[in-house]
Design a protein around this motif. Structure first.
Motif, PDB file in Angstrom:
ATOM      1  N   ALA A 317       0.808  -1.214   0.000  1.00 27.84           N
ATOM      2  CA  ALA A 317       0.000   0.000   0.000  1.00 27.84           C
ATOM      3  C   ALA A 317       0.846   1.272   0.000  1.00 27.84           C
ATOM      4  CB  ALA A 317      -0.941   0.009   1.213  1.00 27.84           C
ATOM      5  N   GLY A 318       2.169   1.112   0.095  1.00 29.98           N
ATOM      6  CA  GLY A 318       3.055   2.272   0.069  1.00 29.98           C
ATOM      7  C   GLY A 318       3.048   3.090   1.337  1.00 29.98           C
ATOM      8  N   VAL A 319       2.476   2.550   2.415  1.00 23.87           N
ATOM      9  CA  VAL A 319       2.372   3.288   3.677  1.00 23.87           C
ATOM     10  C   VAL A 319       3.689   3.181   4.435  1.00 23.87           C
ATOM     11  CG1 VAL A 319       1.147   3.484   5.869  1.00 23.87           C
ATOM     12  CG2 VAL A 319      -0.096   2.843   3.794  1.00 23.87           C
ATOM     13  N   PRO A 320       4.284   4.283   4.887  1.00 25.38           N
ATOM     14  CA  PRO A 320       5.524   4.216   5.667  1.00 25.38           C
ATOM     15  C   PRO A 320       5.314   3.440   6.965  1.00 25.38           C
ATOM     16  CG  PRO A 320       5.080   6.464   4.957  1.00 25.38           C
ATOM     17  CD  PRO A 320       3.842   5.666   4.660  1.00 25.38           C
ATOM     18  N   ILE A 321       6.355   2.727   7.403  1.00 27.62           N
ATOM     19  CA  ILE A 321       6.259   1.939   8.632  1.00 27.62           C
ATOM     20  C   ILE A 321       5.951   2.823   9.832  1.00 27.62           C
ATOM     21  CG2 ILE A 321       7.642   0.542  10.253  1.00 27.62           C
ATOM     22  CD1 ILE A 321       8.938  -0.781   7.899  1.00 27.62           C
ATOM     23  N   GLU A 322       6.391   4.076   9.774  1.00 28.51           N
ATOM     24  CA  GLU A 322       6.137   4.982  10.901  1.00 28.51           C
ATOM     25  C   GLU A 322       4.645   5.127  11.184  1.00 28.51           C
ATOM     26  OE1 GLU A 322      10.131   5.645   9.459  1.00 28.51           O
ATOM     27  OE2 GLU A 322       8.195   5.581   8.435  1.00 28.51           O
ATOM     28  N   LEU A 323       3.820   5.022  10.137  1.00 27.35           N
ATOM     29  CA  LEU A 323       2.379   5.187  10.341  1.00 27.35           C
ATOM     30  C   LEU A 323       1.783   4.058  11.172  1.00 27.35           C
ATOM     31  CD1 LEU A 323       0.939   6.629   7.009  1.00 27.35           C
ATOM     32  CD2 LEU A 323       0.835   7.637   9.286  1.00 27.35           C
ATOM     33  N   ILE A 324       2.368   2.857  11.084  1.00 26.14           N
ATOM     34  CA  ILE A 324       1.849   1.764  11.899  1.00 26.14           C
ATOM     35  C   ILE A 324       2.113   2.050  13.365  1.00 26.14           C
ATOM     36  CG2 ILE A 324       3.893   0.279  11.957  1.00 26.14           C
ATOM     37  CD1 ILE A 324       0.241  -0.858  11.558  1.00 26.14           C
ATOM     38  N   ARG A 325       3.183   2.780  13.640  1.00 25.45           N
ATOM     39  CA  ARG A 325       3.456   3.184  15.019  1.00 25.45           C
ATOM     40  C   ARG A 325       2.412   4.189  15.508  1.00 25.45           C
ATOM     41  NH1 ARG A 325       6.405  -0.122  18.137  1.00 25.45           N
ATOM     42  NH2 ARG A 325       7.896  -1.197  16.800  1.00 25.45           N
ATOM     43  N   ILE A 326       1.881   4.990  14.592  1.00 23.95           N
ATOM     44  CA  ILE A 326       0.799   5.898  14.971  1.00 23.95           C
ATOM     45  C   ILE A 326      -0.431   5.091  15.367  1.00 23.95           C
ATOM     46  CG2 ILE A 326      -0.809   7.651  14.107  1.00 23.95           C
ATOM     47  CD1 ILE A 326       1.442   8.776  12.427  1.00 23.95           C
ATOM     48  N   VAL A 327      -0.709   4.039  14.598  1.00 20.66           N
ATOM     49  CA  VAL A 327      -1.844   3.178  14.926  1.00 20.66           C
ATOM     50  C   VAL A 327      -1.653   2.553  16.307  1.00 20.66           C
ATOM     51  CG1 VAL A 327      -3.151   1.126  14.257  1.00 20.66           C
ATOM     52  CG2 VAL A 327      -2.265   2.664  12.493  1.00 20.66           C
ATOM     53  N   ILE A 328      -0.469   1.954  16.538  1.00 21.72           N
ATOM     54  CA  ILE A 328      -0.193   1.304  17.821  1.00 21.72           C
ATOM     55  C   ILE A 328      -0.247   2.321  18.959  1.00 21.72           C
ATOM     56  CG2 ILE A 328       1.570   0.085  19.155  1.00 21.72           C
ATOM     57  CD1 ILE A 328       2.538  -1.131  16.495  1.00 21.72           C
TER      58      ILE A 328
END
Length: 357
Positions: A317-328
């Motif tokens: 999806a091209g989403v940076p890994i940093e964004l998953i940290r926002i979710v967490i």
């Protein structure tokens, strides 16, 4: 059927569930703000974790150490202590296990068991230092356990360089095959995923966590001392001994996690320039799980799945890994800020109260 419905509509279940949903929604909004498709991102995450047997096995492998460190943090918290040093205890567990695995030559099974026990004891002793300093000198365990994280990392590097690392290398020798705890049959079934005996051991530890705290005299004393040390001392309990004991048991869980990670996944220990991070993530897992054994297992699954699935979000999806940290981080925030969640759930909770009358 009614009983099942009651369980899934209880406040203790609804609040963390709604907090997780809110966290995912906030993460989706962050993706939208960055110009990414949140539906595609979450779909990619699910496909990464559950799309094939290999990735599912690797996700389980990622979740396993989080259960151990989550249990370590939660056990201390349940006894009135803040163990912020699970990271250092995890490293000590890795060091103890790899030392036994490399330096000794024992029969199969016995070798692995001894290595795991030594790793667990190393983690327990490391946590016990913080407990002793609190009991004997009144030094707060948050300060000492954080400092012991760094001491543990540099101490492990010293032992590695002095005794275990071949000249010109940056990692220890491979542990003997007799000390490896890989579940080979299951690994072959899961396409070579690095699954190991640490996973069932982590689930067993969750049961032991419950039994110790709520089914034994020791657990009663540990919880009583954590709740009110003055009243416990008046009742004849040794406050200082129970503080050290609580930290030691807490460290055992983290040390077990480190031992299993070394013997089951990597089979060696590299010289560290940074900490593995499992101990710090264990704090979040304990928080998400409400410091209960079942909650920690589920929280570790959520945290581990999100972390492992982040690669799918990035590549598909091209989403940076940093964004998953926002979710967490959003999930952790809403779990911690349960007052906000309860306010949003007030109409549902009020309706449940009226129906219960």
């Amino acid at each position: 059927m009614n009983r099942v419905i009651q369980v899934f509509t209880k406040e203790s279940f609804l609040v963390p569930l709604f907090a997780i949903i809110l966290g995912l929604v906030v993460g989706a909004l962050a993706m939208l703000a960055g110009g990414f498709n949140p539906l595609l991102a979450y779909e990619s995450l699910v496909v990464k974790v559950f799309g094939d047997l290999y990735n599912f096995g690797e996700a389980i492998r990622q979740i396993t150490p989080l259960i151990f460190t989550g249990l370590a943090v939660a056990f201390a918290f349940r006894t009135g202590l803040f163990n912020i040093g699970a990271e250092g205890q995890f490293i000590m567990g890795m060091l103890g296990a790899v030392y036994v695995g490399v330096a000794f030559d024992l029969p199969p099974i016995i070798h692995a068991v001894v290595a795991i026990i030594v790793g667990a004891l190393m983690g327990g002793i490391w946590a016990g230092i913080a407990g002793y300093l609190k009991a004997a000198r009144g030094v707060h365990e948050v300060i000492t356990s954080i400092m012991l994280n760094w001491i543990g990392m540099y101490f492990a590097n010293y032992i590695l360089n002095a005794f275990l690392v071949p000249k010109g290398q940056q990692r220890s020798e491979i542990v003997h095959d007799s000390a490896v705890i890989t579940l080979q049959a299951l690994s072959n079934f899961l396409g070579g995923a690095r699954v190991h005996w640490g996973t069932p051991l982590a689930l067993i530890c969750a049961v032991i966590f419950f039994i110790i705290l709520w089914k034994t005299k020791t657990g009663y004393e540990l919880r009583a001392v954590g709740l009110n040390p003055h009243a416990s001392e008046y009742a004849g309990m040794s406050v200082n001994r129970n503080i050290v004991k609580a930290m030691f048991i807490s460290g055992l869980f983290a040390g077990l996690g480190g031992a299993c990670e070394t013997l089951g996944v990597f089979h060696y220990l590299a010289v560290m320039s940074a900490m593995p991070g499992y101990g710090f993530d264990g704090i979040a897992v304990a928080l998400i799980g409400g410091n209960t054994p079942i909650g920690i297992v589920l929280g570790a699954f959520l945290f581990g799945a999100l972390s492992y699935g982040a690669a799918g979000m990035k590549f598909s999806a091209g989403v940076p890994i940093e964004l998953i940290r926002i979710v967490i981080s959003s999930v952790i925030f809403f779990v911690a800020a349960h007052g906000i969640v309860r306010y949003l759930l007030k109409p549902i909770l009020a309706k449940r109260k009226e129906e219960g009358r």
